[in-house]
Design a protein around this motif. Structure first.
Motif, mmCIF file in Angstrom:
data_model
loop_
_atom_site.group_PDB
_atom_site.id
_atom_site.type_symbol
_atom_site.label_atom_id
_atom_site.label_comp_id
_atom_site.label_asym_id
_atom_site.label_seq_id
_atom_site.Cartn_x
_atom_site.Cartn_y
_atom_site.Cartn_z
ATOM 1 N N UNK A 248 -11.644 -24.100 0.219
ATOM 2 C CA UNK A 248 -11.489 -22.774 -0.366
ATOM 3 C C UNK A 248 -12.164 -22.676 -1.724
ATOM 4 N N UNK A 249 -12.049 -23.753 -2.514
ATOM 5 C CA UNK A 249 -12.617 -23.753 -3.871
ATOM 6 C C UNK A 249 -13.340 -25.068 -4.118
ATOM 7 N N UNK A 250 -14.533 -24.982 -4.709
ATOM 8 C CA UNK A 250 -15.288 -26.167 -5.135
ATOM 9 C C UNK A 250 -15.298 -26.199 -6.658
ATOM 10 N N UNK A 251 -14.863 -27.324 -7.205
ATOM 11 C CA UNK A 251 -14.943 -27.552 -8.661
ATOM 12 C C UNK A 251 -16.200 -28.399 -8.875
ATOM 13 N N UNK A 252 -17.248 -27.796 -9.433
ATOM 14 C CA UNK A 252 -18.600 -28.374 -9.424
ATOM 15 C C UNK A 252 -19.094 -28.668 -10.839
ATOM 16 N N UNK A 253 -19.427 -29.944 -11.074
ATOM 17 C CA UNK A 253 -20.008 -30.328 -12.365
ATOM 18 C C UNK A 253 -21.436 -29.794 -12.457
ATOM 19 N N UNK A 254 -21.905 -29.554 -13.692
ATOM 20 C CA UNK A 254 -23.239 -28.989 -13.862
ATOM 21 C C UNK A 254 -24.310 -30.045 -14.098
ATOM 22 N N UNK A 255 -23.919 -31.283 -14.494
ATOM 23 C CA UNK A 255 -24.918 -32.306 -14.848
ATOM 24 C C UNK A 255 -24.602 -33.622 -14.145
ATOM 25 N N UNK A 256 -25.668 -34.243 -13.565
ATOM 26 C CA UNK A 256 -25.478 -35.491 -12.837
ATOM 27 C C UNK A 256 -26.413 -36.597 -13.317
ATOM 28 N N UNK B 8 -16.511 -21.073 -6.357
ATOM 29 C CA UNK B 8 -17.016 -22.220 -7.120
ATOM 30 C C UNK B 8 -16.636 -22.064 -8.592
ATOM 31 N N UNK B 9 -15.963 -23.095 -9.112
ATOM 32 C CA UNK B 9 -15.632 -23.154 -10.536
ATOM 33 C C UNK B 9 -16.521 -24.228 -11.158
ATOM 34 N N UNK B 10 -17.383 -23.852 -12.099
ATOM 35 C CA UNK B 10 -18.302 -24.794 -12.748
ATOM 36 C C UNK B 10 -17.593 -25.501 -13.901
ATOM 37 N N UNK B 11 -17.873 -26.817 -14.044
ATOM 38 C CA UNK B 11 -17.325 -27.570 -15.176
ATOM 39 C C UNK B 11 -18.472 -28.304 -15.866
ATOM 40 N N UNK B 12 -18.400 -28.442 -17.182
ATOM 41 C CA UNK B 12 -19.441 -29.158 -17.922
ATOM 42 C C UNK B 12 -18.939 -29.542 -19.308
ATOM 43 N N UNK B 13 -19.504 -30.619 -19.804
ATOM 44 C CA UNK B 13 -19.214 -31.045 -21.175
ATOM 45 C C UNK B 13 -20.257 -30.503 -22.133
ATOM 46 N N UNK B 14 -21.310 -29.883 -21.569
ATOM 47 C CA UNK B 14 -22.411 -29.388 -22.410
ATOM 48 C C UNK B 14 -22.533 -27.883 -22.200
ATOM 49 N N UNK B 15 -21.539 -27.177 -22.679
ATOM 50 C CA UNK B 15 -21.458 -25.738 -22.410
ATOM 51 C C UNK B 15 -22.351 -24.941 -23.337
ATOM 52 N N UNK B 16 -23.044 -23.992 -22.748
ATOM 53 C CA UNK B 16 -23.791 -22.998 -23.515
ATOM 54 C C UNK B 16 -23.522 -21.634 -22.894
ATOM 55 N N UNK B 17 -23.657 -20.621 -23.699
ATOM 56 C CA UNK B 17 -23.436 -19.256 -23.196
ATOM 57 C C UNK B 17 -24.444 -18.938 -22.106
ATOM 58 N N UNK B 18 -25.674 -19.420 -22.279
ATOM 59 C CA UNK B 18 -26.722 -19.146 -21.294
ATOM 60 C C UNK B 18 -26.361 -19.747 -19.937
ATOM 61 N N UNK B 19 -25.856 -21.014 -19.954
ATOM 62 C CA UNK B 19 -25.464 -21.658 -18.694
ATOM 63 C C UNK B 19 -24.323 -20.909 -18.009
ATOM 64 N N UNK B 20 -23.364 -20.477 -18.814
ATOM 65 C CA UNK B 20 -22.220 -19.750 -18.254
ATOM 66 C C UNK B 20 -22.670 -18.449 -17.599
ATOM 67 N N UNK B 21 -23.567 -17.732 -18.291
ATOM 68 C CA UNK B 21 -24.054 -16.465 -17.749
ATOM 69 C C UNK B 21 -24.820 -16.702 -16.452
ATOM 70 N N UNK B 22 -25.683 -17.723 -16.434
ATOM 71 C CA UNK B 22 -26.461 -18.037 -15.234
ATOM 72 C C UNK B 22 -25.558 -18.396 -14.067
ATOM 73 N N UNK B 23 -24.536 -19.211 -14.360
ATOM 74 C CA UNK B 23 -23.624 -19.626 -13.290
ATOM 75 C C UNK B 23 -22.890 -18.421 -12.699
ATOM 76 N N UNK B 24 -22.410 -17.528 -13.542
ATOM 77 C CA UNK B 24 -21.680 -16.360 -13.053
ATOM 78 C C UNK B 24 -22.603 -15.409 -12.287
ATOM 79 N N UNK B 25 -23.837 -15.273 -12.761
ATOM 80 C CA UNK B 25 -24.796 -14.416 -12.077
ATOM 81 C C UNK B 25 -25.106 -14.930 -10.679
ATOM 82 N N UNK B 26 -25.128 -16.255 -10.539
ATOM 83 C CA UNK B 26 -25.507 -16.854 -9.262
ATOM 84 C C UNK B 26 -24.327 -17.051 -8.314
ATOM 85 N N UNK B 27 -23.154 -16.572 -8.713
ATOM 86 C CA UNK B 27 -22.045 -16.548 -7.769
ATOM 87 C C UNK B 27 -20.825 -17.353 -8.137
ATOM 88 N N UNK B 28 -20.841 -18.074 -9.268
ATOM 89 C CA UNK B 28 -19.666 -18.852 -9.672
ATOM 90 C C UNK B 28 -18.505 -17.920 -9.993
#
Length: 457
Positions: A51-59, A85-105
């Motif tokens: 139902x939900x994927x908790x997805x890291x942004x950096x590998x 999909x809920x995105x998680x990251x230790x290197x958060x930027x506003x740009x990344x958050x906006x991109x993730x939400x735009x793409x369906x997160x």
């Protein structure tokens, strides 16, 4: 602690993060799966659902741009029914958050997370997933119901000249948004025509909304058609949309339009002219976009002449006027319809394949069918249920000719009475000359002479 039925997938290359998240969420969700490599996501989703994927942004240790996470987010969104999909990251930027939400997160969580916030975010994402699944199921159910409706009403049975002309008109009218009024006797199939027009129209992707105006009382008329708000009247415990709003974007079918009381016709005309409705108890106007189809079995023009139906309303609803022929005027269609109903009810009641005998068909074709196709359908259903014959006999069909009242000026002459008596006796005895002659007290030769005299065929 009560957990939900949700299935969660956590994807992160850090095993400590996977362990921590699983321990935190296991009390809230039924199943928790973990992957330390995003490359395994497709294989996982091929065999399991979540139902939900908790997805890291950096590998990759050196790359903290979040491009890898966004790549896998796009992969997840490409599925027919993607998970939340809920995105998680230790290197958060506003740009990344906006991109993730735009793409369906669904949401974006920063590591290290606050436990309560992460749990609330995941629960919210799960509820959204559940809601979308319910909507999807409702759409599937609606599609199945629509297919059933189309199957029942989707095909006319009839090849008479009158019906072929009707088919041609329907195919032309359906592609437009013109208002249509369907005139015809009871049982001729007016709703069938309305559904066929809708199914062939540009509005077919939505279900047609039908309203039997003859069954709505004057006190409920406005509430049913225009809706109401909470408290508008004693039993109005919640806001409710009327049929106009529900049908917006689709087709609205008014059956028995001729039965609308004159006192309410003005309100109906206003809604049709302005294409807006106002719910009872509200001043807010709601725009509606409907294609209107009406039907009636009464002589609508006589009602206009009598002052019982508004002429301006009639011309508003009848851009196109369709006349359905009664069954008695559809030469050759009785046999086609009977065979169609025999097959349909044979399957329904698991009976052997039944056919019509020649005498039986003659009886059915000579009958006037005052109840039209509906009466024929019921007669066939009754015969299928009660008969044990593979070849149906005349007595398997119980037909009742309506009694006609004759005034003095309409009284029959002796010749007319004799002709009618002979016809009735012939029908009763399925044109068996010997039986008919015996019943009438005539010789066979005398009966033949009278049949010739009155040109009885």
């Amino acid at each position: 602690m009560k957990h939900t039925e949700g299935n969660i997938l956590i994807v992160d290359d850090n095993v400590d993060v996977l362990f921590s998240a699983k321990m935190l969420l296991k009390d809230h969700f039924k199943t928790i799966h973990t992957l330390n490599d995003p490359e395994r996501i497709p294989e996982f989703l091929d065999t399991k659902s979540c139902d939900v994927v908790m997805l890291d942004m950096n590998y990759s240790g050196s790359d903290t741009s979040g491009k890898e996470g966004l790549y896998w987010l796009r992969k997840l969104m490409s599925y027919d029914h993607p998970p939340q999909v809920v995105m998680i990251t230790a290197f958060a930027t506003i740009e990344n958050a906006i991109q993730a939400l735009k793409q369906g997160a669904t949401d974006f969580v920063i590591k290290p997370w606050e436990n309560e916030k992460l749990v609330a975010t995941m629960l919210s994402a799960y509820q959204l997933s559940k809601s979308r699944q319910e909507v999807r199921q409702l759409r599937i159910t609606q599609d199945h119901l629509q297919k059933d409706i189309d199957k029942q009403f989707g095909e006319f049975v009839g090849q008479s000249k009158a019906m072929k002309e009707l088919y041609g008109i329907i195919s032309k009218v359906a592609k437009t948004d013109a208002n249509v009024i369907i005139l015809g006797e009871n049982g001729t199939g007016k709703e069938l025509v309305a559904r066929s027009i809708h199914r062939l129209s540009l509005r077919a992707h939505k279900p047609m909304i039908s309203v039997d105006l003859g069954s709505i009382s004057e006190t409920l008329f406005e509430s049913e058609l225009f809706g109401h708000v909470k408290g508008a009247f004693t039993d109005a415990r919640e806001d409710r949309a009327g049929r106009f709003e529900i049908a917006s974007g689709s087709t609205l079918f008014f059956d028995e339009i001729g039965n609308v009381p004159l006192t309410l016709q003005a309100k109906l005309l206003t809604a049709l002219q302005n294409r807006v409705v106002t719910r009872l108890g509200s001043n807010k106007q709601v725009p509606v976009d409907i294609r209107l189809i009406c039907a009636t079995n009464v002589s609508i023009y006589d009602k206009v002449m009598e002052g019982a139906f508004r002429e301006d309303l009639l011309y508003r609803i009848k851009t196109i006027e369709l006349h359905l022929p009664p069954l008695r005027e559809r030469e050759g269609d009785v046999e086609l319809l009977t065979c169609h109903f025999l097959e349909m009810y044979g399957r329904k009641y698991r009976k052997q394949v039944m056919k019509l005998g020649a005498d039986t068909l003659r009886k059915l074709e000579r009958y006037s069918w005052p109840g039209n196709v509906r009466e024929l359908q019921h007669a066939v259903e009754r015969a299928v249920i009660l008969s044990d014959h593979r070849i149906l006999k005349p007595e398997d069909f119980y037909l009742h000719e309506p009694v006609k009242k004759h005034s003095v000026k309409d009284a029959l002459t002796l010749d007319e009475l004799e002709e009618a008596t002979i016809k009735k006796a012939l029908d009763k005895n399925t044109y068996n000359i010997s039986k008919t002659a015996a019943e009438l007290g005539l010789s066979r030769a005398a009966l033949y002479r009278k049949i010739q005299k009155y040109d009885i065929k």
